[in-house]
Design a protein around this motif. Structure first.
Motif: not given
Length: 587
Positions: A95-110, A115-116
């Motif tokens: 979903e559309t997220l603030p950049e900080r939350e989106a990057r935290q989700l990407l870090a969790l995924a990594a 990857d993402g």
């Protein structure tokens, strides 16, 4: 945004992380519960989505949205995107997220092998259309393998364009067979060039982490020469190169400096392999050549079927940290399942603590005295194979291994200096294994079982044997109507050799409870115990993990060894309970 925990059973939602249940090891505990994220917030917040792959076939995108969403504990959607060439791609997005939350989700995924990249809102073409991922119209995907797992992980990365996961070549029915590449978009040559003008490279990524750790033992040394407060520095970079022809190369060296134990100061190459992939009809194939690490298994306490890589015992006494292994690894993924074939031309010896190290035997293991049953010694070619598939809610794998044992038999002898030492002997063994996981709502039922021949028991006699781990896990979601989830898990570890077993899992019960706060800092709390069923030995662990910012995290690891029975293989470590504190910077 939900930060549910995913673990070694990577296709199921909210499973424990890879190192969650380390009954003998150092449980990771992050510190500073009250410390908020410290990343800077821009005056005008940027919003966007986390993207987890690009596909030509919408059915493939839908399946991956389900799978990755369950792995991360979030709801993902499929966005249709038309690129400049006119090709239509289907992206798996958050979903559309603030950049900080989106990057935290990407870090969790990594952290969980997915990857993402981050896409700013408004960046896709105007005719992009987002649609929700189908919930039940697609069959369950197979277990993740080398073909399923993107490469490389990019914790803390800040990419401007997709890092092109390793094998997301759309669905195999609509993929571009004559131009195989890591993603559908890069197969058509529409990915951005971020290599600084390198003529043959489509992408270059440098990621990794730096960490500082200190460990405190609360009791005096049990053996001569041991220290009590080691400090370490750890460097783990990763370089990823992707060629325009579609193949890639990954390099992941590792180095630890320890101020007390010279053997714990060591370097290794965890990954240094070339990856080639392609499509054949409705199937995908992948070939990795070089040094790599492979994981098989589903349970938490003792992964019996995970036999490909050697244990790095000086890194973690839980036997879950592994050394890199030179291999050829071929994977073929089709609708009827995934087949893996591995050839390993060189055996690596297990690492053991030195004289100053804790968690060791009274006598040192001398690698220079190692012997092999095979006349080829460490150059014996080992082979392994595995078939895995998903049938409904049941996920299973059948594996086989023939070659040099990863577990040595330790023979008391005299070193050249006439000191008593332990000489490792590596026999030739055969192993067949079965792992399975059944998902039933909030329940996960797990099994790992092996039958092994050629191994020597504790008495030094060859004894065929079978061993198994049975487990169950249940998650209580949104406890008391709040964000946190509580997962309770239990496992039974059994080795039919009993007291003749050479492992700590003779006949033991593993119990654990995990609290996931589901906050943006990824706060997690775990308590666990390994209890002998035929003696009083107990091992307690506690974990508390928390990210401090996009780049920084802190961990404290603790373990308590209580009432170890003199017949327990852990008895010589009875004075080695400890707490370890570490801080990690990811780049």
């Amino acid at each position: 945004m939900s930060d549910a925990i995913a673990g070694r059973g990577r296709w199921q939602a909210r499973l424990p992380p890879a190192g969650v249940a380390r009954p003998f090891a150092i449980a990771s505990i992050s510190f500073a519960l009250a410390v908020p994220g410290v990343g800077a917030v821009p005056d005008t917040p940027v919003t966007g989505v986390a993207v987890f792959g690009s596909y030509l076939n919408p059915a493939a995108a839908g399946r991956q949205a389900q799978v990755i969403g369950e792995r991360l504990g979030v709801t993902l959607a499929v966005a249709e995107t038309v690129v400049e060439t006119g090709a239509v791609f289907h992206r798996v997005v958050s979903e559309t997220l603030p950049e900080r939350e989106a990057r935290q989700l990407l870090a969790l995924a990594a952290e969980r092998g997915q990857d993402g990249w981050f896409a700013v809102s408004g960046a896709p073409p105007a005719d992009s259309v987002a649609t929700e991922a189908p919930s039940s119209t697609f069959p369950d995907p197979p277990r993740p393998t080398a073909v399923d797992t993107p490469s490389p992980p990019t914790p803390g990365a800040d990419p401007a364009s997709p890092p092109t996961p390793a094998a997301q070549v759309a669905d195999t029915t609509d993929a571009i067979a004559d131009t195989p590449g890591p993603t559908a978009e890069t197969a058509l040559g529409v990915a951005k060039d971020d290599t600084g003008g390198a003529p043959h490279l489509a992408r270059v990524d440098l990621t990794g982490s730096l960490s500082a750790e200190t460990r405190r033992f609360f009791r005096g040394a049990g053996h001569t020469g041991q220290g009590s407060q080691p400090n370490s520095l750890v460097v783990k970079p990763q370089l990823y190169l992707e060629h325009r022809a579609g193949w890639s190369f990954t390099l992941s060296p590792f180095y630890r400096f320890d101020n007390e134990d010279s053997r714990r100061t060591h370097a290794d190459v965890h990954e240094a392999y070339a990856l080639f992939l392609g499509v054949v009809g409705d199937a995908q194939w992948e070939l990795r050549v070089g040094v790599d690490r492979v994981f098989w298994g589903v349970v938490e306490s003792n992964n019996l079927v995970d036999i490909v890589n050697q244990v790095d015992l000086v890194e973690h006494p839980d036997e879950k940290s592994k050394l890199g292994q030179f291999m050829g690894h071929f994977t073929y993924a089709a609708p009827w399942g995934v087949v893996e074939l591995l050839g390993m031309p060189h055996h690596r010896q297990r690492t053991f603590p030195g004289r100053s190290g804790r968690l060791r035997f009274p006598w040192l293991v001398d690698a220079d005295l190692a012997t092999y049953e095979s006349g080829a010694e460490e150059r014996h070619v080992d082979v392994a194979a595995r078939y895995s598939h998903t049938v409904g809610a049941f996920d299973f794998g059948i594996s086989a291994f023939e070659g040099t044992s990863r577990e040595p038999f330790l023979i008391p002898t005299f070193s050249p200096g006439r000191d008593l030492a332990l000489a490792p002997h590596y026999p030739q063994i055969r192993q067949v294994g079965l792992d399975g996981q059944l998902t039933a709502g909030a329940w996960l039922l797990k099994l790992e079982a092996v039958h092994r021949t050629g191994m020597l028991n504790r008495l030094g006699r060859e004894e065929p044997y079978s061993s198994l781990v049975l487990g169950a896990e249940y998650t209580f979601y949104s406890v008391f109507g709040l964000a946190p989830d509580i997962t309770v898990l239990t496992e039974w570890c059994y080795d039919e050799r009993g007291i003749r077993s050479t492992t700590k899992f003779e006949n033991d019960a593993f119990l654990a409870a995990r609290l996931a706060f589901n906050d943006v800092q990824g706060t997690e709390l775990l308590v666990s115990t390994l209890q002998g069923t035929d003696h009083d030995s107990r091992v307690f662990t506690l974990e508390l993990n928390r990210r401090l910012s996009d780049r920084w995290s802190m961990a404290v690891e603790a373990i308590a060894l209580r009432e170890l029975d003199p017949t327990d293989i852990l008895y010589e470590t009875r004075r080695d309970s400890f707490v370890e504190v570490g801080i990690v910077y990811s780049f």
